[in-house]
Design a protein around this motif. Structure first.
Motif, mmCIF file in Angstrom:
data_model
loop_
_atom_site.group_PDB
_atom_site.id
_atom_site.type_symbol
_atom_site.label_atom_id
_atom_site.label_comp_id
_atom_site.label_asym_id
_atom_site.label_seq_id
_atom_site.Cartn_x
_atom_site.Cartn_y
_atom_site.Cartn_z
ATOM 1 N N VAL A 12 -14.244 73.659 -6.937
ATOM 2 C CA VAL A 12 -15.179 73.399 -8.031
ATOM 3 C C VAL A 12 -16.320 72.500 -7.542
ATOM 4 O O VAL A 12 -17.491 72.733 -7.859
ATOM 5 C CB VAL A 12 -14.449 72.776 -9.238
ATOM 6 C CG1 VAL A 12 -15.431 72.225 -10.254
ATOM 7 C CG2 VAL A 12 -13.529 73.798 -9.875
ATOM 8 N N VAL A 15 -18.704 74.582 -5.451
ATOM 9 C CA VAL A 15 -19.521 75.461 -6.288
ATOM 10 C C VAL A 15 -20.625 74.665 -6.978
ATOM 11 O O VAL A 15 -21.777 75.115 -7.044
ATOM 12 C CB VAL A 15 -18.634 76.189 -7.324
ATOM 13 C CG1 VAL A 15 -19.465 76.818 -8.422
ATOM 14 C CG2 VAL A 15 -17.783 77.231 -6.639
ATOM 15 N N LEU A 16 -20.305 73.478 -7.483
ATOM 16 C CA LEU A 16 -21.319 72.672 -8.153
ATOM 17 C C LEU A 16 -22.414 72.220 -7.185
ATOM 18 O O LEU A 16 -23.605 72.217 -7.546
ATOM 19 C CB LEU A 16 -20.676 71.465 -8.832
ATOM 20 C CG LEU A 16 -19.830 71.787 -10.059
ATOM 21 C CD1 LEU A 16 -19.175 70.513 -10.596
ATOM 22 C CD2 LEU A 16 -20.672 72.439 -11.132
ATOM 23 N N ALA A 19 -24.529 75.372 -6.417
ATOM 24 C CA ALA A 19 -25.365 75.731 -7.565
ATOM 25 C C ALA A 19 -26.520 74.742 -7.736
ATOM 26 O O ALA A 19 -27.642 75.142 -8.066
ATOM 27 C CB ALA A 19 -24.520 75.788 -8.825
ATOM 28 N N SER A 20 -26.258 73.469 -7.495
ATOM 29 C CA SER A 20 -27.320 72.463 -7.594
ATOM 30 C C SER A 20 -28.381 72.680 -6.526
ATOM 31 O O SER A 20 -29.585 72.535 -6.792
ATOM 32 C CB SER A 20 -26.728 71.064 -7.465
ATOM 33 O OG SER A 20 -25.840 70.811 -8.513
ATOM 34 N N LEU A 48 -29.471 77.704 -12.060
ATOM 35 C CA LEU A 48 -28.171 77.024 -12.110
ATOM 36 C C LEU A 48 -27.206 77.794 -13.011
ATOM 37 O O LEU A 48 -26.058 78.057 -12.629
ATOM 38 C CB LEU A 48 -28.346 75.594 -12.617
ATOM 39 C CG LEU A 48 -27.069 74.769 -12.749
ATOM 40 C CD1 LEU A 48 -26.550 74.398 -11.370
ATOM 41 C CD2 LEU A 48 -27.317 73.528 -13.571
ATOM 42 N N THR A 51 -26.148 81.110 -11.374
ATOM 43 C CA THR A 51 -25.202 80.902 -10.278
ATOM 44 C C THR A 51 -23.807 80.609 -10.812
ATOM 45 O O THR A 51 -22.816 81.191 -10.347
ATOM 46 C CB THR A 51 -25.661 79.737 -9.383
ATOM 47 O OG1 THR A 51 -26.971 80.015 -8.892
ATOM 48 C CG2 THR A 51 -24.728 79.548 -8.210
ATOM 49 N N LEU A 52 -23.712 79.743 -11.795
ATOM 50 C CA LEU A 52 -22.408 79.419 -12.368
ATOM 51 C C LEU A 52 -21.798 80.627 -13.077
ATOM 52 O O LEU A 52 -20.576 80.823 -13.044
ATOM 53 C CB LEU A 52 -22.527 78.230 -13.317
ATOM 54 C CG LEU A 52 -22.892 76.898 -12.647
ATOM 55 C CD1 LEU A 52 -23.048 75.808 -13.698
ATOM 56 C CD2 LEU A 52 -21.859 76.505 -11.611
ATOM 57 N N THR A 53 -22.631 81.459 -13.695
ATOM 58 C CA THR A 53 -22.137 82.665 -14.359
ATOM 59 C C THR A 53 -21.567 83.654 -13.350
ATOM 60 O O THR A 53 -20.498 84.237 -13.570
ATOM 61 C CB THR A 53 -23.262 83.335 -15.174
ATOM 62 O OG1 THR A 53 -23.749 82.397 -16.125
ATOM 63 C CG2 THR A 53 -22.773 84.577 -15.877
ATOM 64 N N VAL A 55 -20.380 82.955 -10.373
ATOM 65 C CA VAL A 55 -19.144 82.391 -9.825
ATOM 66 C C VAL A 55 -17.997 82.524 -10.825
ATOM 67 O O VAL A 55 -16.866 82.860 -10.450
ATOM 68 C CB VAL A 55 -19.355 80.914 -9.411
ATOM 69 C CG1 VAL A 55 -18.036 80.242 -9.078
ATOM 70 C CG2 VAL A 55 -20.298 80.846 -8.227
ATOM 71 N N ALA A 56 -18.277 82.298 -12.105
ATOM 72 C CA ALA A 56 -17.237 82.443 -13.125
ATOM 73 C C ALA A 56 -16.761 83.889 -13.220
ATOM 74 O O ALA A 56 -15.557 84.144 -13.355
ATOM 75 C CB ALA A 56 -17.758 81.965 -14.473
#
Length: 68
Positions: A12, A15-16, A19-20, A48, A51-53, A55-56
């Motif tokens: 996690v 990934v953060l 994404a940042s 951001l 990217t998080l979408t 990865v999810a």
């Protein structure tokens, strides 16, 4: 803390950070393109979120394949 939990926490965090960095790059490129600061921040936020979408979605697909 178990090894599995440690791997999840580190994943996690990775990934953060990634994404940042992607969001910062998108904001920088938007500013280089002549966008205003609010527009650049909006583009960075969109990058951001995207990217998080992704990865999810990849995590959900992997979880469905492994049965967890």
């Amino acid at each position: 803390m178990t090894n599995e939990m440690a791997v999840i926490v580190l994943g996690v965090g990775l990934v953060l950070v990634a994404a940042s960095m992607i969001a910062a790059g998108a904001g920088y490129l938007a500013r280089r393109d002549g966008a205003s600061y609010p527009a650049a921040v909006t583009r960075a936020g969109a990058a951001l979120a995207a990217t998080l979408t992704v990865v999810a979605a990849a995590t959900a697909a992997l979880a469905a394949l492994t049965g967890r």
